[in-house]
Design a protein around this motif. Structure first.
Motif, PDB file in Angstrom:
ATOM      1  N   SER A   1       0.857  -1.200   0.000  1.00  0.00           N
ATOM      2  CA  SER A   1       0.000   0.000   0.000  1.00  0.00           C
ATOM      3  C   SER A   1       0.883   1.237   0.000  1.00  0.00           C
ATOM      4  CB  SER A   1      -0.920   0.011   1.229  1.00  0.00           C
ATOM      5  OG  SER A   1      -0.163   0.182   2.403  1.00  0.00           O
ATOM      6  N   LEU A   2       0.307   2.342  -0.479  1.00  0.00           N
ATOM      7  CA  LEU A   2       1.104   3.544  -0.688  1.00  0.00           C
ATOM      8  C   LEU A   2       0.267   4.788  -0.432  1.00  0.00           C
ATOM      9  CD1 LEU A   2       3.495   5.143  -2.112  1.00  0.00           C
ATOM     10  CD2 LEU A   2       2.377   4.600  -4.267  1.00  0.00           C
ATOM     11  N   ARG A   3       0.758   5.679   0.437  1.00  0.00           N
ATOM     12  CA  ARG A   3       0.182   7.018   0.566  1.00  0.00           C
ATOM     13  C   ARG A   3       1.294   7.950   1.001  1.00  0.00           C
ATOM     14  NH1 ARG A   3      -1.939   7.981   6.114  1.00  0.00           N
ATOM     15  NH2 ARG A   3      -1.516   6.135   7.361  1.00  0.00           N
ATOM     16  N   GLU A   4       1.023   9.252   0.984  1.00  0.00           N
ATOM     17  CA  GLU A   4       2.074  10.203   1.341  1.00  0.00           C
ATOM     18  C   GLU A   4       2.586   9.909   2.748  1.00  0.00           C
ATOM     19  OE1 GLU A   4       2.613  15.003   1.809  1.00  0.00           O
ATOM     20  OE2 GLU A   4       1.198  14.308   0.281  1.00  0.00           O
ATOM     21  N   ASP A   5       3.905   9.808   2.889  1.00  0.00           N
ATOM     22  CA  ASP A   5       4.595   9.552   4.160  1.00  0.00           C
ATOM     23  C   ASP A   5       4.389   8.153   4.732  1.00  0.00           C
ATOM     24  OD1 ASP A   5       5.498  12.162   3.981  1.00  0.00           O
ATOM     25  OD2 ASP A   5       3.900  12.955   5.241  1.00  0.00           O
ATOM     26  N   GLU A   6       3.892   7.226   3.897  1.00  0.00           N
ATOM     27  CA  GLU A   6       3.802   5.838   4.376  1.00  0.00           C
ATOM     28  C   GLU A   6       3.729   4.858   3.208  1.00  0.00           C
ATOM     29  OE1 GLU A   6       1.322   4.525   7.871  1.00  0.00           O
ATOM     30  OE2 GLU A   6       0.403   3.284   6.310  1.00  0.00           O
ATOM     31  N   GLN A   7       4.689   3.925   3.169  1.00  0.00           N
ATOM     32  CA  GLN A   7       4.669   2.858   2.171  1.00  0.00           C
ATOM     33  C   GLN A   7       4.815   1.514   2.891  1.00  0.00           C
ATOM     34  OE1 GLN A   7       6.812   3.582  -1.621  1.00  0.00           O
ATOM     35  NE2 GLN A   7       7.978   5.103  -0.491  1.00  0.00           N
ATOM     36  N   ASN A   8       3.938   0.582   2.555  1.00  0.00           N
ATOM     37  CA  ASN A   8       4.037  -0.771   3.111  1.00  0.00           C
ATOM     38  C   ASN A   8       4.465  -1.724   2.008  1.00  0.00           C
ATOM     39  OD1 ASN A   8       2.995  -0.284   5.853  1.00  0.00           O
ATOM     40  ND2 ASN A   8       1.140   0.305   4.764  1.00  0.00           N
ATOM     41  N   PHE A   9       5.374  -2.649   2.335  1.00  0.00           N
ATOM     42  CA  PHE A   9       5.839  -3.584   1.314  1.00  0.00           C
ATOM     43  C   PHE A   9       6.187  -4.942   1.912  1.00  0.00           C
ATOM     44  CE2 PHE A   9       9.695  -1.653   2.935  1.00  0.00           C
ATOM     45  CZ  PHE A   9      10.680  -2.634   2.842  1.00  0.00           C
ATOM     46  N   ARG A  10       6.283  -5.913   1.022  1.00  0.00           N
ATOM     47  CA  ARG A  10       6.704  -7.256   1.397  1.00  0.00           C
ATOM     48  C   ARG A  10       8.139  -7.460   0.929  1.00  0.00           C
ATOM     49  NH1 ARG A  10       3.681 -10.085  -1.979  1.00  0.00           N
ATOM     50  NH2 ARG A  10       1.941 -10.179  -0.521  1.00  0.00           N
ATOM     51  N   PHE A  11       8.989  -7.994   1.795  1.00  0.00           N
ATOM     52  CA  PHE A  11      10.358  -8.333   1.411  1.00  0.00           C
ATOM     53  C   PHE A  11      10.447  -9.849   1.242  1.00  0.00           C
ATOM     54  CE2 PHE A  11      14.479 -10.065   2.560  1.00  0.00           C
ATOM     55  CZ  PHE A  11      15.349  -9.337   1.754  1.00  0.00           C
ATOM     56  N   THR A  12      10.915 -10.282   0.091  1.00  0.00           N
ATOM     57  CA  THR A  12      11.098 -11.709  -0.158  1.00  0.00           C
ATOM     58  C   THR A  12      12.576 -11.959  -0.437  1.00  0.00           C
ATOM     59  OG1 THR A  12       8.933 -11.698  -1.232  1.00  0.00           O
ATOM     60  CG2 THR A  12      10.282 -13.674  -1.522  1.00  0.00           C
ATOM     61  N   GLY A  13      13.232 -12.741   0.411  1.00  0.00           N
ATOM     62  CA  GLY A  13      14.655 -13.022   0.243  1.00  0.00           C
ATOM     63  C   GLY A  13      14.905 -14.511   0.137  1.00  0.00           C
ATOM     64  N   LEU A  14      16.162 -14.875  -0.010  1.00  0.00           N
ATOM     65  CA  LEU A  14      16.537 -16.294  -0.101  1.00  0.00           C
ATOM     66  C   LEU A  14      16.236 -17.025   1.195  1.00  0.00           C
ATOM     67  CD1 LEU A  14      20.059 -16.580  -1.799  1.00  0.00           C
ATOM     68  CD2 LEU A  14      17.862 -17.389  -2.652  1.00  0.00           C
ATOM     69  N   PHE A  15      16.381 -16.312   2.311  1.00  0.00           N
ATOM     70  CA  PHE A  15      16.271 -16.969   3.601  1.00  0.00           C
ATOM     71  C   PHE A  15      14.848 -16.964   4.163  1.00  0.00           C
ATOM     72  CE2 PHE A  15      20.477 -14.688   3.462  1.00  0.00           C
ATOM     73  CZ  PHE A  15      21.203 -15.781   3.012  1.00  0.00           C
ATOM     74  N   ARG A  16      14.079 -15.918   3.839  1.00  0.00           N
ATOM     75  CA  ARG A  16      12.698 -15.842   4.355  1.00  0.00           C
ATOM     76  C   ARG A  16      11.955 -14.680   3.712  1.00  0.00           C
ATOM     77  NH1 ARG A  16      12.656 -12.793  10.001  1.00  0.00           N
ATOM     78  NH2 ARG A  16      14.380 -11.348   9.720  1.00  0.00           N
ATOM     79  N   THR A  17      10.639 -14.635   3.981  1.00  0.00           N
ATOM     80  CA  THR A  17       9.789 -13.521   3.549  1.00  0.00           C
ATOM     81  C   THR A  17       9.355 -12.755   4.797  1.00  0.00           C
ATOM     82  OG1 THR A  17       9.018 -14.685   1.604  1.00  0.00           O
ATOM     83  CG2 THR A  17       7.592 -12.934   2.416  1.00  0.00           C
ATOM     84  N   ILE A  18       9.379 -11.413   4.712  1.00  0.00           N
ATOM     85  CA  ILE A  18       8.965 -10.587   5.854  1.00  0.00           C
ATOM     86  C   ILE A  18       7.899  -9.613   5.371  1.00  0.00           C
ATOM     87  CG2 ILE A  18       9.779  -9.133   7.755  1.00  0.00           C
ATOM     88  CD1 ILE A  18      12.674  -9.886   6.851  1.00  0.00           C
ATOM     89  N   GLU A  19       6.743  -9.576   6.060  1.00  0.00           N
ATOM     90  CA  GLU A  19       5.696  -8.601   5.713  1.00  0.00           C
ATOM     91  C   GLU A  19       4.764  -8.381   6.884  1.00  0.00           C
ATOM     92  OE1 GLU A  19       2.441  -9.670   3.012  1.00  0.00           O
ATOM     93  OE2 GLU A  19       3.250 -11.695   2.995  1.00  0.00           O
ATOM     94  N   PRO A  20       4.118  -7.200   6.954  1.00  0.00           N
ATOM     95  CA  PRO A  20       4.424  -6.018   6.148  1.00  0.00           C
ATOM     96  C   PRO A  20       5.574  -5.239   6.793  1.00  0.00           C
ATOM     97  CG  PRO A  20       2.561  -5.546   7.584  1.00  0.00           C
ATOM     98  CD  PRO A  20       2.997  -6.959   7.883  1.00  0.00           C
ATOM     99  N   LEU A  21       6.354  -4.564   5.981  1.00  0.00           N
ATOM    100  CA  LEU A  21       7.361  -3.622   6.464  1.00  0.00           C
ATOM    101  C   LEU A  21       6.929  -2.225   6.028  1.00  0.00           C
ATOM    102  CD1 LEU A  21      10.613  -5.607   5.580  1.00  0.00           C
ATOM    103  CD2 LEU A  21       9.760  -5.115   7.887  1.00  0.00           C
ATOM    104  N   THR A  22       7.153  -1.226   6.872  1.00  0.00           N
ATOM    105  CA  THR A  22       6.680   0.136   6.594  1.00  0.00           C
ATOM    106  C   THR A  22       7.848   1.120   6.589  1.00  0.00           C
ATOM    107  OG1 THR A  22       4.607  -0.381   7.714  1.00  0.00           O
ATOM    108  CG2 THR A  22       5.089   1.949   7.375  1.00  0.00           C
TER     109      THR A  22
END
Length: 461
Positions: free
Chosen positions: A246-267
């Motif tokens: 999700s995206l709005r002014e002064d705040e973005q949320n995203f999912r991180f997907t890496g080799l070792f694990r997935t982390i969500e949500p990160l802001t």
């Protein structure tokens, strides 16, 4: 002046913080002289203090500072002591040398400058010639971390390029290359592959590398260098990725997907989709340190550190009435990123933009991203010796407008005095409009200081 007088003057200690800064910045005329011989000699004389520190070495055309801010913020939240060495600075010379988010104290800087001075002057007398301003600043940072503060990690930003950059004297625990773009091509080479070759110079044998480089020719260089050095490469889009939630002014949320694990949500609270990329680079770097260096970091520390990270002068809203946004977009990639953020993050009726540039930049390719989106363009001049004259910048704008008269229908104002230009911008920016100041960080530093009433501003390199 007799030889005796010269020797006395050289041997004299510096008496104040102001004198110390003047001595260091007084070395600017020696310019940027690529190569590590002088700084190696300096370290040798000081008993190689850099060998006692753990560095996270960060290079790249854009995004270095933000990535350093994310890394610092998260490591601090994780309970680590962190040194952060960055450039250029926005407010004060001491901004370059931070420990746990605080600037070096003026007295400490003075003491370390006096420790360095006789060594710098001895090298200046040799065939190597005088160490440069950046070399002395880098040596001072190493002394600050190795002899005064003793951090667990030093977040270590390159100055220019990588291979021959002074910061490349260190042997890091992980190397980071944020991206490759068209900047400093007069010094780093005239193709993306050549610039990539310079940045890839920070890759050390057996030390993991994290990168968000995208251009195929740059990716090829980074992959080849990593393979030659037997360094494991973690590349955005291959070993890790970020997905916007999700995206709005002064705040973005995203999912991180890496080799070792997935982390969500990160802001994150920094704006622009490029900041999600920078945050993902920082997360992957920390994940690598967990694997290779047994870094202990709770997910709460990761999440809180990312959310609280701040980086002045990059899509920073410094005034709400009128709304004035600052962004140091001084190269084509930065301008493209700014234009994208203005399109998808901010709401406004009319866009008024003030710009000041340095002489040695790619003005045409910066302007091509800016001109199609503005209602008013105010060209001005930064208060700096290498400035581009406002009239010369306006001439480039006019030529571009003549080529596309229907698409480029903004009002052009030429005001060389940046203070008068800022006043015009503030007057023009109505309640539903957005005012933007962009270009060189020398201009951003002055405008930021003026708007935030910060009288302590020194600004510069």
């Amino acid at each position: 002046m007799t030889n005796m007088n010269i020797e006395q003057r050289l041997a004299e200690p510096l008496h104040s913080y102001r004198e110390a800064v003047e001595w260091i910045t007084g070395l600017i005329p020696f310019g940027v002289r690529p190569g590590l011989e002088r700084v190696e000699q300096l370290m040798e004389r000081l008993d190689n203090p850099h060998r006692r520190l753990k560095f996270i070495h960060v290079a790249g055309t854009n995004g270095k500072g933000s990535t350093c801010a994310y890394l610092t913020s998260v490591l601090l939240k994780g309970g680590y002591d962190v040194g952060t060495y960055t450039s250029p600075y926005i407010t004060k010379f001491t901004n370059r040398f931070q420990y746990n988010g605080e600037d070096i104290e003026e007295e400490t800087l003075l003491k370390l400058a006096n420790e360095l001075k006789p060594h710098v002057e001895a090298i200046a007398e040799s065939e190597l010639g005088s160490p440069t301003m950046f070399e002395v600043s880098t040596a001072l940072a190493i002394l600050f971390y190795a002899k005064v503060t003793y951090p667990d990690y030093v977040v270590w930003e390159t100055g220019l390029g990588g291979r021959l950059d002074v910061t490349n004297i260190v042997h890091p625990v992980v190397s980071v290359i944020t991206n490759i773009g068209h900047d400093h091509m007069d010094r780093l080479g005239d193709t993306i592959a050549a610039v990539a070759g310079e940045k890839a110079g920070i890759i050390k044998a057996g030390i993991p590398v994290v990168s968000a480089v995208t251009q195929p020719e740059a990716v090829e260089v980074i992959k080849r260098t990593a393979a030659e050095k037997h360094s494991t490469l973690y590349l955005l889009g291959e070993q890790y990725r970020e997905t916007a939630l999700s995206l709005r002014e002064d705040e973005q949320n995203f999912r991180f997907t890496g080799l070792f694990r997935t982390i969500e949500p990160l802001t994150i609270t920094l704006n622009g989709e490029h900041q999600r990329t920078n945050a993902a680079v920082a997360v992957m770097t920390l994940e690598v340190l967990r694997q290779y260096n047994a870094l202990v970091l709770e997910d709460d520390a990761l999440s809180d550190g990312l959310r609280e990270a701040a980086w002045p002068g990059r899509l920073e809203m410094v005034s709400r009435t009128p709304r004035i946004l600052l962004d140091g977009a001084h190269n084509p990639e930065g301008a493209e990123t700014l234009a994208a953020a203005l399109g998808n993050t901010y709401k406004y009726e009319r866009l008024h933009l003030m710009m000041g540039m340095l002489e040695n930049k790619n003005h045409h390719d910066v302007l091509k991203h800016i001109l199609p989106i503005v209602d008013t363009l105010i060209v001005t001049e930064p208060d700096f010796r290498m400035k581009k004259d406002a009239s010369a910048l306006a001439e480039i704008v006019q030529q571009m407008r003549q080529q596309q008269p229907h698409e480029l229908s903004f009002e052009l104002i030429v005001e060389p005095n940046w203070q008068a230009a800022l006043q015009k911008l503030q007057q023009l920016t109505g309640e539903t409009d957005l005012g933007v100041v962009t270009g060189t960080l020398y201009l951003i530093a002055d405008v930021r200081s003026r708007i935030l009433y910060n009288s302590d501003s020194e600004k510069g390199w």
